[in-house]
Every structure is written in structure tokens, then in C-alpha cells.
Design a protein around this motif. Structure first.
Motif, short mmCIF file in Angstrom:
data_model
loop_
_atom_site.label_atom_id
_atom_site.label_comp_id
_atom_site.label_asym_id
_atom_site.label_seq_id
_atom_site.Cartn_x
_atom_site.Cartn_y
_atom_site.Cartn_z
N LYS A 190 13.95 1.17 11.04
CA LYS A 190 14.56 1.34 9.71
C LYS A 190 15.12 0.01 9.20
O LYS A 190 15.03 -0.30 8.01
N ASN A 191 15.71 -0.76 10.09
CA ASN A 191 16.28 -2.05 9.72
C ASN A 191 15.17 -3.02 9.30
O ASN A 191 15.26 -3.66 8.24
N VAL A 192 14.11 -3.12 10.10
CA VAL A 192 13.01 -4.03 9.78
C VAL A 192 12.34 -3.61 8.47
O VAL A 192 12.08 -4.45 7.59
N ALA A 193 12.06 -2.33 8.31
CA ALA A 193 11.41 -1.87 7.09
C ALA A 193 12.28 -2.14 5.87
O ALA A 193 11.77 -2.53 4.81
N SER A 194 13.59 -1.95 6.00
CA SER A 194 14.50 -2.24 4.89
C SER A 194 14.59 -3.72 4.60
O SER A 194 14.94 -4.12 3.48
N SER A 195 14.28 -4.56 5.58
CA SER A 195 14.27 -6.01 5.41
C SER A 195 12.95 -6.52 4.85
O SER A 195 12.90 -7.57 4.21
N GLU A 196 11.85 -5.79 5.11
CA GLU A 196 10.52 -6.30 4.82
C GLU A 196 9.87 -5.72 3.56
O GLU A 196 9.00 -6.36 2.96
N ILE A 197 10.25 -4.50 3.16
CA ILE A 197 9.61 -3.85 2.01
C ILE A 197 10.69 -3.26 1.11
O ILE A 197 11.85 -3.11 1.52
N TYR A 198 10.31 -2.90 -0.11
CA TYR A 198 11.26 -2.36 -1.06
C TYR A 198 11.24 -0.83 -1.04
O TYR A 198 10.17 -0.21 -1.02
N SER A 199 12.42 -0.25 -1.08
CA SER A 199 12.57 1.19 -0.95
C SER A 199 12.06 1.96 -2.15
O SER A 199 11.91 3.18 -2.10
N THR A 200 11.78 1.27 -3.25
CA THR A 200 11.32 1.91 -4.48
C THR A 200 9.83 2.20 -4.48
O THR A 200 9.33 2.84 -5.41
N TRP A 201 9.11 1.74 -3.48
CA TRP A 201 7.66 1.88 -3.45
C TRP A 201 7.24 3.32 -3.13
O TRP A 201 8.04 4.10 -2.57
N PRO A 202 5.99 3.70 -3.45
CA PRO A 202 5.53 5.07 -3.19
C PRO A 202 5.57 5.42 -1.70
O PRO A 202 5.48 4.54 -0.83
N TYR A 203 5.66 6.72 -1.43
CA TYR A 203 5.74 7.20 -0.04
C TYR A 203 4.58 6.67 0.79
O TYR A 203 4.78 6.20 1.92
N ALA A 204 3.36 6.75 0.28
CA ALA A 204 2.19 6.32 1.06
C ALA A 204 2.29 4.84 1.40
O ALA A 204 1.91 4.42 2.51
N THR A 205 2.79 4.03 0.46
CA THR A 205 2.96 2.60 0.73
C THR A 205 4.01 2.38 1.81
O THR A 205 3.80 1.58 2.74
N LEU A 206 5.14 3.06 1.69
CA LEU A 206 6.19 2.92 2.70
C LEU A 206 5.65 3.33 4.07
O LEU A 206 5.86 2.62 5.07
N ALA A 207 4.96 4.45 4.14
CA ALA A 207 4.46 4.94 5.43
C ALA A 207 3.44 3.98 6.03
O ALA A 207 3.47 3.71 7.25
N ALA A 208 2.53 3.43 5.22
CA ALA A 208 1.52 2.49 5.74
C ALA A 208 2.19 1.25 6.30
O ALA A 208 1.84 0.77 7.39
N ASN A 209 3.16 0.70 5.57
CA ASN A 209 3.88 -0.48 6.05
C ASN A 209 4.69 -0.17 7.30
O ASN A 209 4.74 -0.99 8.23
N ILE A 210 5.34 0.98 7.34
CA ILE A 210 6.15 1.35 8.50
C ILE A 210 5.26 1.56 9.72
O ILE A 210 5.63 1.17 10.85
N LEU A 211 4.09 2.14 9.55
CA LEU A 211 3.16 2.28 10.67
C LEU A 211 2.74 0.91 11.21
O LEU A 211 2.60 0.73 12.43
#
Length: 425
Positions: free
Chosen positions: A196-217
Motif C-alpha cells: 500500500k505504501n509503495v503503490a501510494s508512492s508510485e501511482i495516483y489514487s485517482t486512476w481507474p480500478y483496472a489501472t490501479l490493480a494492474a500497477n499493484i500486481l
């Protein structure tokens, strides 16, 4: 004047002109992970930290209500821009008998809920007040680009330490610097909190769910490759991963995380990316795709555009990593008393899994007394449903009284934490 100081000066002058709003919720806990009630929490703009915008107190669960704060237009975070897409706030938390803590640079995006956890330590005459400074987001500030590596690590059988199977670890040991920096501190961080920390540092929380999930994977697969291959331990280091963007992924001690990102991590934390006939998780590298380009790696900004176009998680992943990349599942989660049974528990459910949930909720209620005590009988009745709803309310989950996978693993996480407290671990 550096870019951060300049942006703070500009924002201090224009704080009343920010057109959008976001919310920020603070949780105050003791060093033993117990909630601190009635702690005073002050909010100010980071560019003008002496002017208090809001003052609130924590409840019995150590939490504030979400505080509404000004933020830049959401559009700034939806495509590359020189405009800073988030506002920065300073938070000061104080409680009788504890050293105050100041967090500078907590990030608030328009339309998003930011979550800030603060740990307070008992007052001591020799202790200095703790100050946490959150640096610029990686998509806004300038950080060293990733040094390219092979996505599959060679395993020669000549004595390397390699795990027998892919395991989601309980903890990650993060070296807060480059591998060679012997002065950098090591932090023990729970796996999901690390992601959660890395994802919050690397991507923006406003992006679509699919984008967030792909980046988090991609973030998770990279991390689990480091875990599976014992990459740094084989180099005689005593940590799992670093916080350097040149070598690994950005992790920031004490940073703000975002509810939208936290929810996606809770959904997919057992997954990673694989290729056929490759046992280890793939070392899935990525870059912003704007200031730095990286063919055959995931582009963060490019994935945001694909998400807006309606691409699914798998489609985004295969767009960048190829058609033979697929989403895999780690069967084992270290440190969890028992794995999710594979189906939700609700009123009418019976059996050993219900009994486990009842017993764990009872243990948790010793530290969170708003959660009612239950008779552990293995029958999911209205009393169990109500206890689950209160638990979900306390920990920011959908209050439906149903124990799905997200609630199951959150109960498990908190149960492990409170039982360790009781055992003095």
C-alpha cells in the motif's frame, strides 16, 4: 529554491483558491499498536504550518472523522502535467503522556480519502519530538530511474537461497536507501502495508480500478520475486528490498496512503504475475512512461490512459508484458491463522470457520471495546453479524455484516496484532 519549497510557497499563497476538496483521516496508535483516544490532531497547510486550519480529537478507536481539505483539480492527476496534483498538509498529533508527532507533506487529492497513521511513543526527557517528512510523489518529483534487470533470475543450484514455493510473507524488511548505504535504516513492515505504501508512492489514487490493480500486481510480483529468490540475502545483506527507485520501488517511512489503493491491495494481495514454465514470480519492472520511457515494461501513465479506455486488468498487463503473462495466486500467506474458506460467511453460516471468526473478534474486542463480545458457538447469527458490522466500521470496510475475503483477512491481521500485544511480542 528547490521545487518542493517553491510549490509550498505557491500553495501557501493560493490555499484558499484550490477548487476541489479531498478528505484526510488520521489514526493515532501507541507503540504497542493500541488505539489512542482523545488525541489532539491539528491540520495546517505545509507551506504555512503555524496557521491551524482544523483541530479535532480521536475517538475510542484512535481515529478522527474524515476532515475535508482543499485540493487541486482532479484533472491534474489524470494526465502528465507540471502542475502538482495534490495539496500538502502538516499534521500534528499530541496526547497526554506521549511525545507529539508531526507529519509534514501529507498528500490530499481531490475526491479522494487519504489515510494517515501516526504512532506515538511515551514521553521521555531525552526524546525529541518525532517529525516525519513525506517527500514528493514519484510521478511529480524527480527520482533515479530503475536500473534494468532480467525479469527472471537464474537459479543455478549452487547454493543460492530460494524458497520452495511462492509465499506471501508476513513482513518485508525494507532498507531505506541504496543497497550499499550502510547508514540507512532497516524497517520491518507488514507485507500489505508495504504494498500500500509503495503503490501510494508510485501511482495516483485517482486512476481507474483496472489501472490501479494492474500497477499493484506489478509491484507485488516484483516484491515477491525479491522474496522468492532471497535476492539481497544472497548478496549477504540482511534485508528483503530497498526503498531506492534505481534498484527497487519507492517506499516512504510514515507516508500517507489512499483508501482507493488500500482497497485494491486488499483485493489482490495474494496475486502475482507469471509466465508459463517459470516458477518464480516475474520481476515486473515499470516506469512513468512520460519523463522516462521503458519498452516492454509497464508504463504508469500509459496504463492510466488504457484504464480510462476501458481496458481490463489482464488486458493492461498483457499490453505491456506480452500475451504470455498471466495472473497467478499464492496459496500460502505467512502469519495468517487460517486462509479464507473461499466463500463469504453470513447469517445462517455454521461451522469451524464461523467459530474462528467469533473467537478472533472476541480477542480483538479486548483492544477495541466497541466490538461486542460473542458466544463462540460456530453459528453465524444476528449477534455475529452486528459484531462484524462494528468491526467493519472501525476498520473502514463496507458495513454489510458479511465476512468476505477482505473482511476475513482484515480480522486476521488485527487478531494477529492484538494477540502479539497480549503475549508481549
Amino acid at each position: 529554491m528547490n521545487s518542493r519549497a517553491f510549490s509550498q510557497k505557491i500553495h501557501a499563497a493560493q490555499v484558499n483558491d484550490l477548487p476541489d476538496t479531498g478528505t484526510l483521516k488520521v489514526t493515532a496508535i501507541s507503540e504497542r499498536n493500541l488505539p489512542l483516544s482523545d488525541a489532539m490532531v491539528e491540520f495546517s497547510f505545509t507551506g504555512d504550518p503555524d496557521s491551524i486550519l482544523e483541530e479535532v480529537h480521536t475517538d475510542q478507536n484512535g481515529q478522527t472523522e474524515p476532515v475535508t481539505l482543499a485540493a487541486p483539480p482532479v484533472e491534474y492527476s489524470l494526465e502528465p502535467s507540471e502542475e502538482q496534483p495534490y495539496a500538502e498538509y502538516t499534521i500534528r498529533v499530541s496526547a497526554p503522556g506521549y511525545e507529539p508527532v508531526t507529519v509534514s507533506g501529507a498528500e490530499v487529492f481531490g475526491g479522494q480519502l487519504s489515510l494517515q497513521s501516526v504512532t506515538l511513543h511515551p514521553s521521555h526527557p531525552d526524546e525529541q519530538p518525532d517529525t516525519i517528512v513525506i517527500p514528493e510523489h514519484t510521478l511529480y518529483g524527480y527520482y533515479p530511474p530503475k536500473i534494468a534487470e532480467a525479469e527472471v533470475k537464474p537459479i543455478s543450484g549452487n547454493g543460492e537461497i530460494v524458497l520452495d514455493q511462492v509465499v506471501v510473507p508476513e513482513y518485508i524488511i525494507v532498507h531505506d536507501g541504496t543497497p550499499q548505504d550502510s547508514t540507512a535504516r532497516d524497517y520491518y513492515v507488514q507485507y500489505k502495508d508495504y504494498i500500500k505504501n509503495v503503490a501510494s508512492s508510485e501511482i495516483y489514487s485517482t486512476w481507474p480500478y483496472a489501472t490501479l490493480a494492474a500497477n499493484i500486481l506489478a509491484i507485488q510480483s516484483f516484491t515477491l520475486n525479491r522474496v522468492y529468490t532471497e535476492w539481497y540475502r544472497n548478496k549477504r545483506y540482511d534485508f528483503t528490498i530497498t526503498s531506492s527507485t534505481a534498484y527497487d520501488q519507492k517506499w516512504v517511512y510514515g507516508r500517507t496512503i489512499f483508501e482507493s489503493i488500500s482497497e485494491v491491495v486488499d483485493d489482490v494481495f495474494q496475486n502475482y504475475l507469471s509466465r508459463p514454465n517459470v516458477k518464480q514470480p516475474i520481476l515486473t519492472q515499470y516506469c512513468d512512461g512520460s519523463r522516462v520511457t521503458c519498452p516492454q515494461w509497464l508504463s504508469q501513465w500509459g496504463s492510466a490512459a488504457l484504464g480510462e479506455q476501458g481496458y481490463t486488468v489482464s488486458e493492461i498487463i498483457r499490453y505491456y508484458y506480452g500475451s504470455d503473462m498471466y495472473i497467478n495466486f499464492a496459496e500460502q500467506v505467512s502469519g495468517v491463522p487460517s486462509s479464507y474458506p473461499g466463500y463469504p460467511l453470513s447469517v445462517g453460516s455454521v461451522g469451524a470457520d464461523v467459530l474462528k471468526i467469533q473467537e478472533q473478534l472476541n480477542a480483538i474486542s479486548n483492544n477495541y471495546p466497541l466490538i461486542p463480545k460473542l458466544v463462540p458457538d460456530g453459528i453465524f447469527g444476528e449477534a455475529t453479524q452486528q459484531a462484524v458490522k462494528v468491526f467493519q466500521s472501525v476498520f473502514g470496510l463496507t458495513q454489510d455484516g458479511i465476512v468476505g475475503s477482505r473482511t476475513w483477512y482484515k480480522i486476521s491481521d488485527i487478531y494477529v496484532a492484538v494477540t502479539r500485544i497480549a503475549e508481549g511480542v
